[in-house]
Design a protein around this motif. Structure first.
Motif, PDB file in Angstrom:
ATOM      1  N   ALA A  14      33.774  43.018  45.378  1.00 40.47           N
ATOM      2  CA  ALA A  14      33.883  42.575  43.989  1.00 40.47           C
ATOM      3  C   ALA A  14      33.659  43.772  43.059  1.00 40.47           C
ATOM      4  O   ALA A  14      32.773  44.594  43.290  1.00 40.47           O
ATOM      5  CB  ALA A  14      32.865  41.476  43.702  1.00 40.47           C
ATOM      6  N   GLY A  15      34.489  43.833  42.015  1.00 37.61           N
ATOM      7  CA  GLY A  15      34.441  44.955  41.100  1.00 37.61           C
ATOM      8  C   GLY A  15      35.387  46.075  41.449  1.00 37.61           C
ATOM      9  O   GLY A  15      35.611  46.987  40.633  1.00 37.61           O
ATOM     10  N   GLY A  16      35.935  46.030  42.644  1.00 37.81           N
ATOM     11  CA  GLY A  16      36.835  47.074  43.094  1.00 37.81           C
ATOM     12  C   GLY A  16      38.259  46.867  42.625  1.00 37.81           C
ATOM     13  O   GLY A  16      38.559  45.951  41.841  1.00 37.81           O
ATOM     14  N   SER A  17      39.141  47.726  43.128  1.00 38.73           N
ATOM     15  CA  SER A  17      40.545  47.710  42.706  1.00 38.73           C
ATOM     16  C   SER A  17      41.471  47.772  43.909  1.00 38.73           C
ATOM     17  O   SER A  17      41.113  48.316  44.961  1.00 38.73           O
ATOM     18  CB  SER A  17      40.848  48.915  41.800  1.00 38.73           C
ATOM     19  OG  SER A  17      40.085  48.878  40.617  1.00 38.73           O
ATOM     20  N   LEU A  18      42.657  47.219  43.730  1.00 33.09           N
ATOM     21  CA  LEU A  18      43.743  47.336  44.694  1.00 33.09           C
ATOM     22  C   LEU A  18      45.041  47.434  43.914  1.00 33.09           C
ATOM     23  O   LEU A  18      45.149  46.891  42.809  1.00 33.09           O
ATOM     24  CB  LEU A  18      43.815  46.119  45.613  1.00 33.09           C
ATOM     25  CG  LEU A  18      42.849  45.999  46.775  1.00 33.09           C
ATOM     26  CD1 LEU A  18      43.045  44.651  47.467  1.00 33.09           C
ATOM     27  CD2 LEU A  18      43.023  47.124  47.779  1.00 33.09           C
ATOM     28  N   ARG A  19      46.019  48.090  44.520  1.00 33.89           N
ATOM     29  CA  ARG A  19      47.359  48.093  43.940  1.00 33.89           C
ATOM     30  C   ARG A  19      48.340  47.531  44.963  1.00 33.89           C
ATOM     31  O   ARG A  19      48.500  48.082  46.061  1.00 33.89           O
ATOM     32  CB  ARG A  19      47.816  49.481  43.513  1.00 33.89           C
ATOM     33  CG  ARG A  19      49.136  49.423  42.745  1.00 33.89           C
ATOM     34  CD  ARG A  19      49.583  50.758  42.192  1.00 33.89           C
ATOM     35  NE  ARG A  19      50.257  51.567  43.191  1.00 33.89           N
ATOM     36  CZ  ARG A  19      51.139  52.522  42.904  1.00 33.89           C
ATOM     37  NH1 ARG A  19      51.452  52.763  41.639  1.00 33.89           N
ATOM     38  NH2 ARG A  19      51.692  53.233  43.858  1.00 33.89           N
ATOM     39  N   LEU A  86      38.064  43.266  40.409  1.00 33.33           N
ATOM     40  CA  LEU A  86      38.379  42.108  41.244  1.00 33.33           C
ATOM     41  C   LEU A  86      37.165  41.204  41.432  1.00 33.33           C
ATOM     42  O   LEU A  86      36.016  41.673  41.506  1.00 33.33           O
ATOM     43  CB  LEU A  86      38.913  42.563  42.593  1.00 33.33           C
ATOM     44  CG  LEU A  86      40.381  43.014  42.561  1.00 33.33           C
ATOM     45  CD1 LEU A  86      40.706  43.875  43.772  1.00 33.33           C
ATOM     46  CD2 LEU A  86      41.292  41.804  42.497  1.00 33.33           C
ATOM     47  N   LYS A  87      37.449  39.918  41.516  1.00 31.75           N
ATOM     48  CA  LYS A  87      36.427  38.890  41.690  1.00 31.75           C
ATOM     49  C   LYS A  87      36.706  38.126  42.981  1.00 31.75           C
ATOM     50  O   LYS A  87      37.861  38.063  43.426  1.00 31.75           O
ATOM     51  CB  LYS A  87      36.478  37.918  40.512  1.00 31.75           C
ATOM     52  CG  LYS A  87      36.331  38.560  39.149  1.00 31.75           C
ATOM     53  CD  LYS A  87      36.516  37.533  38.040  1.00 31.75           C
ATOM     54  CE  LYS A  87      36.397  38.170  36.666  1.00 31.75           C
ATOM     55  NZ  LYS A  87      36.571  37.164  35.584  1.00 31.75           N
ATOM     56  N   PRO A  88      35.684  37.522  43.562  1.00 30.49           N
ATOM     57  CA  PRO A  88      35.922  36.721  44.779  1.00 30.49           C
ATOM     58  C   PRO A  88      37.001  35.656  44.576  1.00 30.49           C
ATOM     59  O   PRO A  88      37.751  35.358  45.513  1.00 30.49           O
ATOM     60  CB  PRO A  88      34.555  36.093  45.047  1.00 30.49           C
ATOM     61  CG  PRO A  88      33.587  37.089  44.500  1.00 30.49           C
ATOM     62  CD  PRO A  88      34.256  37.641  43.264  1.00 30.49           C
ATOM     63  N   GLU A  89      37.098  35.108  43.388  1.00 29.98           N
ATOM     64  CA  GLU A  89      38.112  34.076  43.135  1.00 29.98           C
ATOM     65  C   GLU A  89      39.536  34.625  43.091  1.00 29.98           C
ATOM     66  O   GLU A  89      40.500  33.853  43.005  1.00 29.98           O
ATOM     67  CB  GLU A  89      37.804  33.312  41.841  1.00 29.98           C
ATOM     68  CG  GLU A  89      37.553  34.188  40.639  1.00 29.98           C
ATOM     69  CD  GLU A  89      36.062  34.411  40.385  1.00 29.98           C
ATOM     70  OE1 GLU A  89      35.314  34.660  41.374  1.00 29.98           O
ATOM     71  OE2 GLU A  89      35.662  34.349  39.208  1.00 29.98           O
ATOM     72  N   ASP A  90      39.685  35.948  43.155  1.00 28.35           N
ATOM     73  CA  ASP A  90      41.011  36.541  43.261  1.00 28.35           C
ATOM     74  C   ASP A  90      41.515  36.563  44.703  1.00 28.35           C
ATOM     75  O   ASP A  90      42.678  36.927  44.949  1.00 28.35           O
ATOM     76  CB  ASP A  90      41.014  37.976  42.719  1.00 28.35           C
ATOM     77  CG  ASP A  90      40.726  38.062  41.238  1.00 28.35           C
ATOM     78  OD1 ASP A  90      39.961  38.950  40.831  1.00 28.35           O
ATOM     79  OD2 ASP A  90      41.273  37.217  40.488  1.00 28.35           O
ATOM     80  N   VAL A 121      38.453  39.455  48.495  1.00 25.11           N
ATOM     81  CA  VAL A 121      37.438  40.099  47.659  1.00 25.11           C
ATOM     82  C   VAL A 121      36.081  39.540  48.072  1.00 25.11           C
ATOM     83  O   VAL A 121      35.826  38.336  47.933  1.00 25.11           O
ATOM     84  CB  VAL A 121      37.693  39.842  46.170  1.00 25.11           C
ATOM     85  CG1 VAL A 121      36.665  40.611  45.327  1.00 25.11           C
ATOM     86  CG2 VAL A 121      39.101  40.252  45.782  1.00 25.11           C
ATOM     87  N   SER A 122      35.218  40.410  48.558  1.00 26.49           N
ATOM     88  CA  SER A 122      33.896  39.970  49.015  1.00 26.49           C
ATOM     89  C   SER A 122      32.883  40.112  47.882  1.00 26.49           C
ATOM     90  O   SER A 122      32.967  40.999  47.044  1.00 26.49           O
ATOM     91  CB  SER A 122      33.457  40.798  50.217  1.00 26.49           C
ATOM     92  OG  SER A 122      33.327  42.156  49.849  1.00 26.49           O
ATOM     93  N   SER A 123      31.913  39.208  47.907  1.00 25.51           N
ATOM     94  CA  SER A 123      30.894  39.222  46.841  1.00 25.51           C
ATOM     95  C   SER A 123      29.718  40.096  47.226  1.00 25.51           C
ATOM     96  O   SER A 123      29.590  40.555  48.341  1.00 25.51           O
ATOM     97  CB  SER A 123      30.430  37.795  46.565  1.00 25.51           C
ATOM     98  OG  SER A 123      29.936  37.213  47.744  1.00 25.51           O
TER      99      SER A 123
END
Length: 123
Positions: A14-19, A86-90, A121-123
């Motif tokens: 969580a909080g990270g990024s992906l493309r 990113l959030k876990p709900e993503d 996305v892990s919390s």
């Protein structure tokens, strides 16, 4: 006809990024509006973002606005989804889609779909 192949999914905190990337076959990529959708098991597929043929117009779901950015490179036949904060709900399988009408939020407006790429996305 166009074939779509998504890539770039994976596991992120969580909080990270992906493309995410979606590569399209064929020479007519620039004639399609492109969209990203996502789906969790047991839930309906939902709209994430869409972009017009030129890339000048973009539309986002409220849940991702300000965190996700859709873009496209017509020379590379590729559409991207930059996902930040990113959030876990993503967590979902993300699909790209190509349509010939407008950059719509509606699944029915899209004619071609990729196989999807999984984002966790892990919390």
């Amino acid at each position: 006809q166009v074939q779509l192949v998504e890539s770039g999914g994976g596991l992120v905190q969580a909080g990270g990024s992906l493309r995410l990337s979606c590569a399209a076959s064929g020479r007519t990529f620039s004639s399609y509006v492109m969209g990203w959708f996502r789906q969790n098991p047991g839930k309906e597929r939902e709209f994430v973002a869409a972009i017009t043929r030129s890339g000048g117009g973009k539309n986002y779901a409220d849940s991702v606005k300000g965190r996700f950015t859709i873009s496209r490179d017509n020379a590379k036949n590729t559409v991207y989804l930059q996902m930040n904060s990113l959030k876990p709900e993503d967590t979902a399988v993300y699909y790209c889609a190509a349509g010939s009408v407008i950059a719509s939020m509606l699944e029915s407006r899209y004619d071609y779909w990729g196989q999807g790429t999984e984002v966790t996305v892990s919390s």
